[in-house]
Design a protein around this motif. Structure first.
Motif: not given
Ligand code: HEM
Ligand code: CU
Lengths: 267, 113, 611
Positions: A5, A8-10, A16
């Motif tokens: 993360y 890329e966002p969780r 992120y």
């Protein structure tokens, strides 16, 4: 194992790491400035009647600085949008503007500080007060030895209270002129530094802390604009995140000023 | 440069539409600045009203910055929660401190001769 | 002793016995001093704060000597002090100014440089990422910066002892105008040091919260987090939101000191009979509000991590699921929330009116409820279990009644009427030391004994652990129990001669043993406390030796999971390699599945797939 993360966002939080980090940091900043604003309110409410100053700062300069900061906010947003659109040149252009605006802000602010540090309140031996900007000191001027004289551009009043409210309608008609005062007539002479009044104390503390944030923000953005922008070519996604995060900080600094301006300049 | 974009985070500022939105916010902020300066030169009758007006304008401006420039409005609940609690505790700090130091809520010692 | 079940966790790679993966050896400096690895930073924080704790303890010993034998030279250390500090320690005895310095620094060091960094930062650093199955902290380099800021803050604090005028003298609470007007630059050092320490705390807090939210392993849902993680999570929020106001206050007091502003200096302030040369118009109460806005959450920063540690150890050694996991979690959250709303119970005697006092008294009473719930859950967890009495468990068990005493004696302080009598007496000292010293510090000892095998691959010695435990338990009580009596008899805190002058003055005016004077029995307790403190110091020696000796010579663990525990930190190699888990673990169950019927072992690790 790749560190998760960063780019890329969780999925479940939609964030992120760095974005969450900066928001948490901003939460603590809210409490930091919040405490100082609370101090402001308490000092103001606790001041003796009529002894809280108004209109000690130049509203036009303050307004100009507000506009500078607001403009830097829109250039920051545009820099981020440019990154998202993968338009590197536009990003460079907008953040160059941001940095220039940040420096403009700091310059204007230091001019204001300078103005306060050359502004004197002089308690005269006859109990009256002279107040104004220093024009010159005679060579032999020495308060302790009572020699020489000092020239200020300002005016004289009977009571200290009359120096407090510079916003009242009559204050507009004050005639300022050059006054030369011999040291023998001076009981006490004090600049408009932070020690002069709690209003100035909180003014200097708040604005200095704010300016410190402006400088730090400008340094970070400057780094990302200069050497840090190498990341653009290797990992544009991550670089864009960095621009977003530093932008969030920058907007917060702007947001603080939005409150500082009316509180210190107008009210 | 090319215009292909890889979109995977929540909000998309890409369209010209949202750029127009940012510019609109910018103009609103400028207008707010002039409004608050102008309002400060008007005597509304008591200083309290002036303060209320200025702080209202400032809050609206702050909202615009936070909601659009910091895109809080399209942000996830998590951040909303954190900032909400922060705002609450800040209100507690300021409110309770002012309340407990106001002369009405302090004990006054009377010197009996 | 109980039988050891040999289990070899699924993630044990061939590099298991080495701290670092083979392929790169970063060298000593990168491994131990400037490492971004959370485990190393945890150990750094741990050792540094233990040193500070020892130093703070030592200051206290000197003060206790001075209290019970005012003016008598301190044996052995007196001449040494005189050499180092000069006039302030003339004849090898503490001058009142030096006593005040030591008092202020004892409090500051113990709270901000020992217990918070150990309980909060060190333990979370080492344990928390492992427990949630994360490869490291979310921001490893920020983590390293946090430790560096902490060290700088600590060095600034220590340096202040040697400047002319000596260290800060106005108590760990640094009330203005006193703190501003005492003519020593020690206060400036104190404030500058605090700014660094607070900054380091904020960096850690941001890091922990982001780590817990972002880096939980797959399957590690919120309600599967070990309670330790929850406790540290709430603590992080307390630090994040309560420390900045103190930072602001520190900046303002710094301005008062260096720029001669009057934030906290009222109009008409007189110092030594002379009108002070300040603009005035400031508010001394403002400092107190900002300080205690931090100060009260701070006490929960001291206690919540301790509760987290104790919970892990109790669950593990009762071999039972902890009773009321959800109540624990919600109580911790409630404590976190409420602790922002009670701070002015430290200020009942500042001229506060009844309405305000009643408000804060009510919130104070409400916040004691979740604390009691947590304690009750722990007690009920013990019920009917076959307890393994190893050293960590002994300390964890002792935590319960000790924290109980500390918490319950807080209630009379929370009511403003009874607080009028007790405020600023030794009763307060006893109250908070029961919570922090035999309370939190016992939990910290428990944690050290418990996680030591994970850090080093060896056990600490059981026998000396027990000596340490019983000695500490007995002498902590010898020291602090009498203070309740002294406080209720009216002995004030912060008196360099332990109240001798005060007592003599009152007695000579009104005859011996009237109300107001302190009876000989009460004064004699000072000696009792002094010797108690000395012996308490002695029984720490086995601990210190044990700690360092066991690193090399302790009994080797016979598995990666010597305590047969369920949480994730025990399911990886010992010591865990860089990035902790060779493969990201997957979590299938809650944290405390001990003695689950139908399983062949009495514990089921969180990452064991369901059959
Ligand atoms: C659970 C219920 C608790 C209550 C009702 C309570 C109440 C109080 C009150 C009212 C005071 C102020 C007394 C005075 O100055 O007159 C006080 C002082 C103090 N308490 Fe507690 N407390 C509780 C728990 C704790 C805990 C858990 C800790 C720390 C881990 C703690 C640490 C302290 C400290 C350090 C002080 C003294 C501060 C100073 O003046 O230097 N208390 N407590
Ligand atoms: Cu408290």
């Amino acid at each position: 194992m790749d560190f998760p993360y960063i780019v890329e966002p969780r999925r479940d939080t939609g964030l992120y790491n760095a974005k969450l980090g900066i928001w948490l940091f901003l939460a603590s900043e809210v409490m930091l400035f919040g405490a100082l604003f609370s101090a402001y309110v308490l000092l103001r409410v606790g001041a003796e009647p009529g002894m809280w100053p108004h209109g000690w700062l130049n509203v036009y300069i303050g307004t100009a600085n507000t506009i500078v900061l607001i403009t830097s906010s829109i250039t920051t947003v545009m820099a981020w949008v440019s990154c998202k659109l993968r338009q590197y040149r536009r990003f460079k252009f907008f953040h160059a503007l941001t940095i220039v605006l940040a420096m403009t802000f700091v310059c204007i602010k230091s001019y204001e500080y300078h103005d306060k540090f050359t502004h004197y309140e002089i308690t005269l031996a006859n109990g009256k007060f002279a107040d104004g900007h220093l024009v010159e000191r005679s060579k032999d001027f020495d308060l302790a030895k009572k020699t020489g004289r000092v020239t200020i551009h300002g005016h004289e009043v009977d009571h200290e209270v009359e120096l407090m409210d510079m916003q009242r309608p009559e204050a507009r008609h004050i005639q300022r002129e050059e006054l030369t005062i011999p040291a023998t007539d001076i009981k006490k002479m004090e600049r408009y530094g932070p020690w002069h009044h709690t209003y100035l104390a909180i003014y200097f503390t708040l604005t200095a802390l704010h300016a410190f944030h402006v400088i730090c923000g400008a340094l970070v953005i400057g780094f990302l604009w200069g050497p840090g922008s190498r990341m653009w070519h290797t990992d544009p996604e991550r670089f864009t995140n960095r621009i977003e995060v530093s932008g969030l900080f920058w907007h917060f600094v702007d947001l603080i000023w939005i409150f500082l301006f009316p509180v210190l300049y107008l009210l | 440069m090319n215009n292909s974009m890889t979109m995977n985070s929540g909000h998309s500022p890409e369209s010209a539409h949202s750029v127009r939105g940012y510019i609109f916010v910018f103009i609103a902020l400028l207008a707010g600045t002039f409004l608050t300066v102008w309002a400060s030169f008007i005597q509304f009758g008591s200083r309290e009203i002036n303060i209320a007006v200025a702080l209202t304008i400032a809050s609206v401006k702050a909202f615009l910055v936070a909601a659009y420039f910091m895109h809080l409005i399209s942000e996830r609940k998590m951040i909303f929660c954190v900032m909400g609690f922060t705002a609450l505790f800040f209100a507690g700090l300021m409110g309770l401190t002012i309340w407990s130091t106001s002369p009405d809520s302090m004990v006054h010692i009377q010197h009996v001769p | 002793m109980e039988k050891m079940v040999h289990t070899f966790p699924p993630y044990r790679g061939h590099e298991a016995r080495h701290g670092q993966p083979e392929h790169h050896d970063p060298g000593f400096w990168r491994t131990w001093i400037f490492s971004p690895d959370h485990k190393v930073i945890g150990i750094q924080y741990g050792l540094t704060s233990l040193c500070f704790m020892l130093f703070g303890f030592f200051l206290m010993l000197l003060m206790r000597w001075q209290i019970s034998k005012p003016g008598v030279p301190i044996p052995v250390f007196g001449p040494l002090l005189e050499k180092v500090l000069g006039q302030a320690a003339a004849n090898g005895a503490l001058s009142p100014d030096l006593y005040n310095s030591f008092g202020a620094m004892h409090g500051t060091i113990m709270v901000f440089l020992a217990v918070v960094p150990l309980a909060f930062v060190a333990f979370s650093n080492f344990v928390l990422p492992l427990q949630i199955g994360a490869p490291d902290m979310a921001f490893p380099r920020l983590n390293m910066a946090s430790y560096q800021a902490f060290v700088i803050g600590g060095v600034i604090m220590l340096t202040s002892f040697f400047i002319p005028g000596g260290a800060a003298q106005a108590g760990w609470t640094s009330y203005s105008p006193l703190a501003t007007m005492i003519p020593t630059d020690g206060q400036i050092f104190w404030l500058a040091g605090m700014v660094f320490i607070i900054t380091s705390g904020l960096l850690s807090a941001v890091n922990f919260i982001a780590t817990v939210i972002q880096l939980r392993a797959p399957g590690m849902t919120w309600m599967r987090l070990p309670f330790f993680v929850w406790a540290q999570f709430v603590t992080s929020f307390l630090i994040l939101l309560a420390f900045p106001p103190l930072e602001a206050a520190a900046v303002m007091q710094l301005m008062d000191k260096v720029a001669h502003t009057s934030f906290f200096l009222p109009t008409g302030l007189a110092v030594g009979g002379q009108l002070a040369n300040v603009s005035g118009g400031g508010s001394p109460l403002l400092w107190q509000h900002l300080f205690w806005f931090l100060g009260h959450p701070e006490v929960y920063v001291l206690i919540l991590p301790a509760m987290g540690i104790v919970c892990e150890i109790i669950a593990n050694n009762t071999r039972k699921p902890i009773w009321g996991y959800k109540s624990l979690v919600y109580s911790a959250l409630a404590i976190g929330f409420l602790s922002f709303l009670v701070w002015a119970h430290h200020m009942y005697l500042t001229g506060m009116g009844t309405k305000v006092a009643v408000f804060f008294q009510t919130t104070t009473m409400i916040i004691s409820i979740p604390s009691v719930i947590i304690l009750t859950c722990f007690f009920i967890s013990l019920w009917g279990s076959s307890i393994r009495f190893n050293t960590p468990m002994l300390f964890a068990l002792a935590f319960l009644p000790m924290f109980g005493i500390g918490g319950l004696t807080g209630l009379p302080l929370g009511f403003n009427i009874s607080d009028v009598h007790l405020h600023d007496t030794y009763y307060i000292i006893a109250h908070f030391h029961y919570v922090v010293a035999p309370g939190t510090i016992f939990a910290l000892f428990a944690g050290i004994y418990y996680w030591f095998p994970k850090m080093t691959g060896r056990m600490m010695n059981e026998f000396w652990g027990r000596v340490h435990f019983w000695g500490s338990l007995i002498f902590m009580n010898v020291i602090f129990m009498p203070m309740f009596a002294q406080g209720m008899a009216g002995m004030l805190r912060r008196m360099a001669d332990g109240g001798a002058n005060y007592s003599a003055a009152v007695n000579s005016r009104a005859g011996a043993d009237v109300i107001g004077g302190l009876s000989n029995n009460i004064m004699a307790l000072h000696t009792w406390i002094l010797w108690g403190a000395c012996v308490l110091g002695l029984v720490q020696i086995p601990f210190i030796i044990n700690l360092f000796w066991s690193i090399k010579h302790g009994k080797k663990v016979d598995s990666d999971n010597p305590w047969d525990a369920t949480t994730l930190e025990w399911q990886t190699a010992t010591p865990p390699p860089h990035t902790n888990f060779p493969v990201t673990p997957r979590v299938y169950r809650g944290p405390y599945e001990y003695s689950v019927p139908g399983h062949d072992r009495d514990f089921t690790p969180q990452n064991e797939p369901p059959k």
